[in-house]
Design a protein around this motif. Structure first.
Motif: not given
Ligand code: NAP
Length: 308
Positions: A30-50
């Motif tokens: 519980g160290l952050a109220r919200e964590v927002v992430g991004t990555a260079r490739s659409a594939a990594t962002r897709e995996t992260a969402r999944e």
């Protein structure tokens, strides 16, 4: 009673081993109220969402850093400067930028010039990792009982440093502060040169035509097997480490070569006393690492043995 989060919003730039481990550790504690992430490739962002990595995964760096109290650069060392340039105009006043790069002087030189007045910069390096990479490789316990070195440039706001320290301690690390050049020298000895030696040893075995590939794999004993684990580390990350920690690594490799020649000579001349003394000294170093809680004393380096 649960403690309040250390940061309100954290932005993770890059979603590989280190960033994903940070997310799972921050979430668990519980160290952050919200964590927002991004990555260079659409594939990594897709995996992260999944896999539910981050509370929100966004498609661009400006979107990720907007309104963030802490921005973590978790990309290869050679990419830090370009990422800093892209995010700089979108940083929140009073926020803190940190990174997790394995080299510190080069990252400070690449990132600091881009940061606007009123944004704090506290470079960091968690001494924790595995040979795996990518968004699926992270786990919450990665930083537990591991060091995290903070390398704040002189004059950095002490409150910004204390807050980042609280985050790393919350994720289970012991934190120490260090000057960037000292950091780079210490890491050249403890991590960078050993990795290069492992890469070389595995490369040599691969080059040996007398020993076929299948024999190298079939008869791989503990020494070689451990080298192959280290030599399986991410090629981009390690290319950048050697290109950016050049002086310290070359200094240590120079010393390594001298010692190697001395051992070669001892073998050639049959100087058993020299070899025995040398190996006794190195064995004591191993004991010191175990006593400091940095590795396990379990046989075969803690590998789980399957019962037959
Ligand atoms: P990783 O698993 O390979 O992930 C790297 C991330 O950076 C990925 O999300 C990748 O995006 C992104 N990336 C790669 N090249 C990029 C570029 N040119 N521009 C923008 N983004 C880029 O790496 P990691 O192991 O988490 O390492 C991240 C940092 O932590 C490195 O600076 C490394 O030195 C440091 N570190 C690593 C370890 C370790 O053992 N692995 C330990 C301590 C510190 P895509 O997935 O979209 O390609």
């Amino acid at each position: 009673m649960s403690r309040p989060p250390v940061y309100d919003r954290v932005a993770l730039i890059g979603l590989g081993l280190i960033a994903s481990s940070m997310f799972w550790a921050m979430r668990r504690e519980g160290l952050a109220r919200e964590v927002v992430g991004t990555a260079r490739s659409a594939a990594t962002r897709e995996t992260a969402r999944e896999i539910g990595l981050c509370d929100r995964v966004v498609d661009s760096i400006p979107e990720a850093v907007a309104g963030a109290d802490l921005v973590v650069l978790a990309v290869p060392v050679g990419a830090m400067g370009a990422v800093a340039a892209e995010m700089a105009p979108h940083l929140k006043a009073g926020s803190t930028v940190t990174d997790v790069g394995s080299v510190k002087r080069a990252v400070i030189e690449a990132v600091a010039p881009h940061l606007p007045e009123g944004v704090h910069f506290v470079p960091a390096h968690p001494l924790a990792g595995t040979e795996h990479s990518g968004p699926r490789s992270g786990f919450a316990a990665l930083f537990r009982n591991r060091w995290c070195l903070l390398v704040p440039p002189p004059g950095t706001d002490p409150e910004a440093v204390a807050r980042l320290r609280a985050l790393w301690e919350g994720m289970g690390s012991s934190v120490e502060e260090m000057d960037a050049d000292h950091h780079d020298l210490v890491l050249a000895v403890t991590s960078h040169a050993p990795h290069l030696i492992a890469y070389t040893m595995v490369g040599v075995a691969d080059d040996l035509r007398r020993v076929t590939d299948s024999e190298v794999i079939k008869y791989s004993a503990a020494g070689f097997r451990d080298f192959t684990r280290i030599a399986a580390s991410d090629p981009t990350m390690w290319r950048d480490v050697f290109l950016t920690n050049k002086d310290a690594t070359l200094e240590i490799l120079g010393r390594f070569t001298e010692e190697l020649f001395a051992l070669q000579r001892a073998i050639r001349t049959g100087d058993g006393a020299h070899l025995h003394d040398y190996f006794s000294r190195t064995r004591a170093i191993r004991r010191g690492i175990i006593e400091a809680g940095q590795d396990t004393d379990a046989p075969d380096f803690g590998r789980v043995q399957t019962e037959t």
